[in-house]
Design a protein around this motif. Structure first.
Motif, PDB file in Angstrom:
ATOM      1  N   TYR A  36       0.832  -1.210   0.000  1.00 18.79           N
ATOM      2  CA  TYR A  36       0.000   0.000   0.000  1.00 18.79           C
ATOM      3  C   TYR A  36       0.865   1.258   0.000  1.00 18.79           C
ATOM      4  CZ  TYR A  36      -4.207  -2.755   0.301  1.00 18.79           C
ATOM      5  OH  TYR A  36      -5.221  -3.634   0.004  1.00 18.79           O
ATOM      6  N   GLU A  57      -2.525  -2.501   8.217  1.00 19.14           N
ATOM      7  CA  GLU A  57      -1.827  -3.786   8.009  1.00 19.14           C
ATOM      8  C   GLU A  57      -0.775  -4.032   9.093  1.00 19.14           C
ATOM      9  OE1 GLU A  57      -3.496  -5.417   6.244  1.00 19.14           O
ATOM     10  OE2 GLU A  57      -3.768  -4.769   4.168  1.00 19.14           O
ATOM     11  N   GLU A 112      -6.171  -9.741  -0.615  1.00 13.63           N
ATOM     12  CA  GLU A 112      -7.209  -9.437   0.380  1.00 13.63           C
ATOM     13  C   GLU A 112      -8.315 -10.509   0.370  1.00 13.63           C
ATOM     14  OE1 GLU A 112      -6.596  -7.366   2.609  1.00 13.63           O
ATOM     15  OE2 GLU A 112      -5.336  -5.792   1.759  1.00 13.63           O
ATOM     16  N   GLU A 141     -10.067  -5.945   6.309  1.00 12.47           N
ATOM     17  CA  GLU A 141      -9.681  -6.496   5.006  1.00 12.47           C
ATOM     18  C   GLU A 141     -10.754  -6.212   3.949  1.00 12.47           C
ATOM     19  OE1 GLU A 141      -6.818  -6.772   5.354  1.00 12.47           O
ATOM     20  OE2 GLU A 141      -6.105  -8.189   6.864  1.00 12.47           O
ATOM     21  N   HIS A 144     -10.051  -2.907   2.569  1.00 15.87           N
ATOM     22  CA  HIS A 144      -8.928  -2.931   1.619  1.00 15.87           C
ATOM     23  C   HIS A 144      -9.357  -3.482   0.260  1.00 15.87           C
ATOM     24  CE1 HIS A 144      -6.217  -3.265   5.415  1.00 15.87           C
ATOM     25  NE2 HIS A 144      -6.843  -2.113   5.318  1.00 15.87           N
TER      26      HIS A 144
HETATM   27 FE   FE2 Z   1      -5.507  -5.929   4.060  1.00 15.41          FE
END
Ligand code: FE2
Ligand code: PL3
Ligand code: FE2
Length: 227
Positions: A36, A57, A112, A141, A144
């Motif tokens: 990320y 994370e 993910e 998650e 994400h």
């Molecule tokens: Fe994640």
């Protein structure tokens, strides 16, 4: 499943399997953080939001590190690093070429969805300490997965061809990863078929939201069978 006995979390067999599964999760969370941050260099106007996802994370990583400590397990990190090599290499080369679509498919969709499936299946058979931590993580998650999904949806026409190619190049690796983790996961009372089913639900739902047709998604899923 819920009325069956939970595994013996103190047995040598359980701890041995957990040393690899837990390491995979810790490594996956660490690499997700790094990915990320890297994505923030490809989408500079989103760098703050991506840094926020990256911080989540690291929090996940700390949570799962505590789960191993709680069980008295030493995570097998070299094994986990090796486990992620194909996806890490593909992410790094896409990053080098500035291919944001491929990077998003690898991290936000495939990794993910893999994490969501694994955590869902783990929660009912986890020790109480790990269960509480995993329940909080799995919510993040989805955030994400949703991030990648919404970006790709907004850029669908320009992303379609690259998404199909990235799927062909990476979905076979996810299948091998699922196979590679299956024996240890079974010791934790997580079934391979349940993992695959949950993964495909999350991944296919995302592809539907992004804009692919049922037929296109079937063709994309078939890449895992032939790859
Ligand atoms: Fe994640
Ligand atoms: C992205 O946020 C995280 C990526 C992590 C990938 C997880 C793979 C999980 C493999 C099977 C693990 C079962 C869960 C056990 C938890 C200690
Ligand atoms: Fe995470």
């Amino acid at each position: 499943m819920s009325d069956e006995a939970l595994p013996d979390f103190t047995s040598a067999t359980y701890k041995d399997a957990y040393s690899r599964i837990n390491a995979i999760v810790i490594e996956g969370e660490q690499e997700a953080h790094d990915n990320y941050i890297s994505l923030g260099t490809l989408i500079p106007d989103q760098a703050d939001e991506l840094a926020r996802l990256a911080r989540m994370e690291l929090k996940h990583m700390k949570g799962f590190t505590a789960c191993a400590a709680n069980l008295g397990v030493d995570a097998d990190m070299p094994f986990a690093r090796e486990f992620f090599t194909p996806l890490r290499d593909n992410f790094q080369s896409a990053l080098g070429e500035g291919k944001v679509v491929t990077c998003l498919l690898i991290q936000s969709l495939l990794i993910e969805a893999f994490a969501i499936a694994a955590y869902h299946i783990y929660i009912p058979v986890a020790d109480p300490f790990a269960r509480r931590i995993t329940e909080a993580v799995v919510k993040d998650e989805y955030t994400h997965l949703n991030y990648g999904q919404e970006w790709l949806k907004a850029n669908f026409d320009a992303s379609r061809a690259e998404l199909e190619q990235a799927n062909r190049d990476n979905l076979p690796h996810v299948r091998r990863m699922l196979e590679g983790v299956a024996a240890d996961a079974a010791v934790l009372q997580m079934e391979k078929e349940d993992l695959i089913e949950d993964f495909l639900i999350a991944y296919q739902e995302a592809l539907t939201e992004i804009g692919f047709s049922t037929r296109e998604i079937a063709r994309m899923a078939a890449a895992a069978l032939v790859g």
